[in-house]
Design a protein around this motif. Sequence first.
Motif, PDB file in Angstrom:
ATOM      1  N   HIS A 182       0.990  -1.042   0.070  1.00 18.31           N
ATOM      2  CA  HIS A 182       0.145  -0.233  -0.036  1.00 18.31           C
ATOM      3  C   HIS A 182       0.784   1.123  -0.239  1.00 18.31           C
ATOM      4  N   PHE A 183       0.233   2.415  -0.530  1.00 14.17           N
ATOM      5  CA  PHE A 183       1.036   3.563  -0.603  1.00 14.17           C
ATOM      6  C   PHE A 183       0.415   4.473   0.293  1.00 14.17           C
ATOM      7  N   TYR A 184       0.957   5.219   1.227  1.00  7.36           N
ATOM      8  CA  TYR A 184       0.472   6.213   2.138  1.00  7.36           C
ATOM      9  C   TYR A 184       0.838   7.508   1.845  1.00  7.36           C
ATOM     10  N   PHE A 185      -0.371   8.246   1.626  1.00  8.50           N
ATOM     11  CA  PHE A 185       0.021   9.730   1.123  1.00  8.50           C
ATOM     12  C   PHE A 185      -0.419  10.763   2.307  1.00  8.50           C
ATOM     13  N   ASP A 186       0.628  11.610   2.498  1.00 10.13           N
ATOM     14  CA  ASP A 186       0.365  12.452   3.388  1.00 10.13           C
ATOM     15  C   ASP A 186       0.324  13.870   2.676  1.00 10.13           C
ATOM     16  N   VAL A 187      -0.801  14.450   2.805  1.00 12.84           N
ATOM     17  CA  VAL A 187      -1.176  15.831   1.605  1.00 12.84           C
ATOM     18  C   VAL A 187      -1.834  17.006   2.342  1.00 12.84           C
ATOM     19  N   PHE A 212      -4.139   9.334   3.276  1.00  8.73           N
ATOM     20  CA  PHE A 212      -5.071   8.192   2.913  1.00  8.73           C
ATOM     21  C   PHE A 212      -4.187   7.243   2.140  1.00  8.73           C
ATOM     22  N   ALA A 213      -4.560   6.113   2.110  1.00  7.29           N
ATOM     23  CA  ALA A 213      -3.918   5.145   1.529  1.00  7.29           C
ATOM     24  C   ALA A 213      -4.206   4.615  -0.091  1.00  7.29           C
ATOM     25  N   VAL A 214      -3.487   4.163  -0.632  1.00 11.24           N
ATOM     26  CA  VAL A 214      -3.910   3.685  -2.269  1.00 11.24           C
ATOM     27  C   VAL A 214      -3.368   2.211  -2.418  1.00 11.24           C
ATOM     28  N   ARG A 215      -3.941   1.362  -2.862  1.00 12.21           N
ATOM     29  CA  ARG A 215      -3.817  -0.132  -2.998  1.00 12.21           C
ATOM     30  C   ARG A 215      -2.851  -0.187  -4.254  1.00 12.21           C
ATOM     31  N   ASP A 216      -3.205  -0.288  -5.261  1.00  9.92           N
ATOM     32  CA  ASP A 216      -2.590  -0.357  -6.403  1.00  9.92           C
ATOM     33  C   ASP A 216      -2.283   0.930  -7.357  1.00  9.92           C
ATOM     34  N   ILE A 217      -1.223   1.394  -7.081  1.00 13.14           N
ATOM     35  CA  ILE A 217      -0.836   2.696  -7.399  1.00 13.14           C
ATOM     36  C   ILE A 217      -0.800   2.953  -8.958  1.00 13.14           C
ATOM     37  N   ILE A 271      -4.499  15.439 -12.189  1.00 11.77           N
ATOM     38  CA  ILE A 271      -4.126  14.142 -11.841  1.00 11.77           C
ATOM     39  C   ILE A 271      -5.361  13.997 -10.612  1.00 11.77           C
ATOM     40  N   ASP A 272      -5.811  12.748 -10.823  1.00 10.73           N
ATOM     41  CA  ASP A 272      -6.607  12.032  -9.949  1.00 10.73           C
ATOM     42  C   ASP A 272      -6.097  10.992  -9.112  1.00 10.73           C
ATOM     43  N   LEU A 273      -6.371  10.981  -7.908  1.00 13.18           N
ATOM     44  CA  LEU A 273      -5.790   9.808  -7.133  1.00 13.18           C
ATOM     45  C   LEU A 273      -7.031   9.293  -6.464  1.00 13.18           C
ATOM     46  N   ILE A 274      -7.165   7.793  -6.302  1.00  8.22           N
ATOM     47  CA  ILE A 274      -8.391   7.305  -5.789  1.00  8.22           C
ATOM     48  C   ILE A 274      -7.829   6.264  -4.635  1.00  8.22           C
ATOM     49  N   ASP A 275      -8.401   6.633  -3.394  1.00  9.57           N
ATOM     50  CA  ASP A 275      -7.712   5.778  -2.340  1.00  9.57           C
ATOM     51  C   ASP A 275      -8.568   4.683  -2.226  1.00  9.57           C
ATOM     52  N   ILE A 276      -8.058   3.925  -1.111  1.00  7.17           N
ATOM     53  CA  ILE A 276      -8.723   2.401  -0.920  1.00  7.17           C
ATOM     54  C   ILE A 276     -10.208   2.408  -0.723  1.00  7.17           C
ATOM     55  N   GLY A 321     -12.225   4.393  -2.366  1.00  7.35           N
ATOM     56  CA  GLY A 321     -12.906   4.739  -3.442  1.00  7.35           C
ATOM     57  C   GLY A 321     -12.911   6.214  -3.497  1.00  7.35           C
ATOM     58  N   ASN A 322     -12.693   7.093  -2.625  1.00  5.74           N
ATOM     59  CA  ASN A 322     -12.458   8.594  -2.510  1.00  5.74           C
ATOM     60  C   ASN A 322     -11.616   9.244  -3.566  1.00  5.74           C
ATOM     61  N   ARG A 323     -11.783   9.996  -4.324  1.00  5.60           N
ATOM     62  CA  ARG A 323     -11.161  10.700  -5.327  1.00  5.60           C
ATOM     63  C   ARG A 323     -10.609  12.108  -4.687  1.00  5.60           C
ATOM     64  N   PHE A 324      -9.209  12.132  -5.211  1.00  2.00           N
ATOM     65  CA  PHE A 324      -8.476  13.280  -4.804  1.00  2.00           C
ATOM     66  C   PHE A 324      -7.820  14.084  -6.104  1.00  2.00           C
ATOM     67  N   ARG A 325      -7.690  15.337  -6.209  1.00  2.00           N
ATOM     68  CA  ARG A 325      -7.323  15.888  -7.720  1.00  2.00           C
ATOM     69  C   ARG A 325      -6.371  16.831  -7.297  1.00  2.00           C
ATOM     70  N   ILE A 326      -5.299  16.787  -8.143  1.00  2.00           N
ATOM     71  CA  ILE A 326      -4.151  17.934  -8.216  1.00  2.00           C
ATOM     72  C   ILE A 326      -4.600  18.647  -9.715  1.00  2.00           C
ATOM     73  N   LEU A 327      -5.077  19.813  -9.453  1.00  2.00           N
ATOM     74  CA  LEU A 327      -5.555  20.544 -10.592  1.00  2.00           C
ATOM     75  C   LEU A 327      -4.516  20.798 -11.761  1.00  2.00           C
ATOM     76  N   ASP A 328      -3.350  21.316 -11.226  1.00  2.00           N
ATOM     77  CA  ASP A 328      -2.163  21.522 -12.270  1.00  2.00           C
ATOM     78  C   ASP A 328      -0.897  21.017 -11.445  1.00  2.00           C
ATOM     79  N   PHE A 329      -0.458  19.813 -12.262  1.00  2.00           N
ATOM     80  CA  PHE A 329       0.710  19.200 -11.487  1.00  2.00           C
ATOM     81  C   PHE A 329       1.683  19.971 -11.597  1.00  2.00           C
ATOM     82  N   GLU A 330       2.001  20.985 -12.702  1.00  2.00           N
ATOM     83  CA  GLU A 330       2.962  21.825 -12.699  1.00  2.00           C
ATOM     84  C   GLU A 330       3.067  23.093 -11.752  1.00  2.00           C
TER      85      GLU A 330
END
Length: 176
Positions: A115-120, A129-134, A145-150, A152-161
Motif C-alpha cells: 500500500h502507498f500512504y499519502f500525507d497531503v 490516505f492509502a492507495v492500494r494499486d498505485i 491528476i486524480d488519485l483514488i484511495d482504497i 474509492g474517494n477521489r482526490f485531485r491535483i488541478l495542475d501538476f506543474e
Amino acid sequence: MNTNNISANTISPETLKTEYVLPESCVFSKNKNGFLAAKINGKDYGRVILTRSLPLTCPNDYICISDVEKNEVGIIEHTATFSSEQQALINDELAQRYYCPVITKIESIKEKMGHFYFDVLIGECKKSFAVRDISKSIRQHGDAIDLIDIDGNRFRILDFEAIPSKSRRKLEPYLY
C-alpha cells in the motif's frame, strides 16, 4: 430456471431506449428532507439521484437521472439548457455526489506492504490516505491528476506543474 434474470436474449431495443429529459418537461426541487426531487413528464419523483455519464470529459452533459430504486428515469443531455435556478439545483447535487478535494501539496508518499500512504495538504488542512494499486489509482488528464484511495474517494491535483517542485518529485516516479 430463474425467469427474472436478464440475458442478451431478453433485451429488446425498447429496454435499451434512452429517454432524454428536456427542460420544459422537468422541474427539480428539494423535498422536505432536503433531497433532490423532480417532476418529469408530469410524474413526481420524491427523490432522484444524478450521475454523470462522462464525469471527466463532459461533467455537465449526459447526466443520468435515477429514482431511489436506481431505475433510470432519463438523461439530461446538456445542463446548460436548463434555467439558472434549475442548474443550481443540479450542480449542488452533483457537487455533493462528486466531492473531490484538491491537493495543494504532497508532504510524503510511503510504501508499506503493498500500500502507498499519502500525507497531503488540501488547502491548509492535512489529510492522509492509502492507495492500494498505485498504477490503477493514479490517472492523469492533461495537467490534472486524480488519485483514488482504497475507499474509492477521489482526490485531485488541478495542475501538476503548479504544485511545489518537491511535491512533483515525490509523485513523478508513479506517473506512467
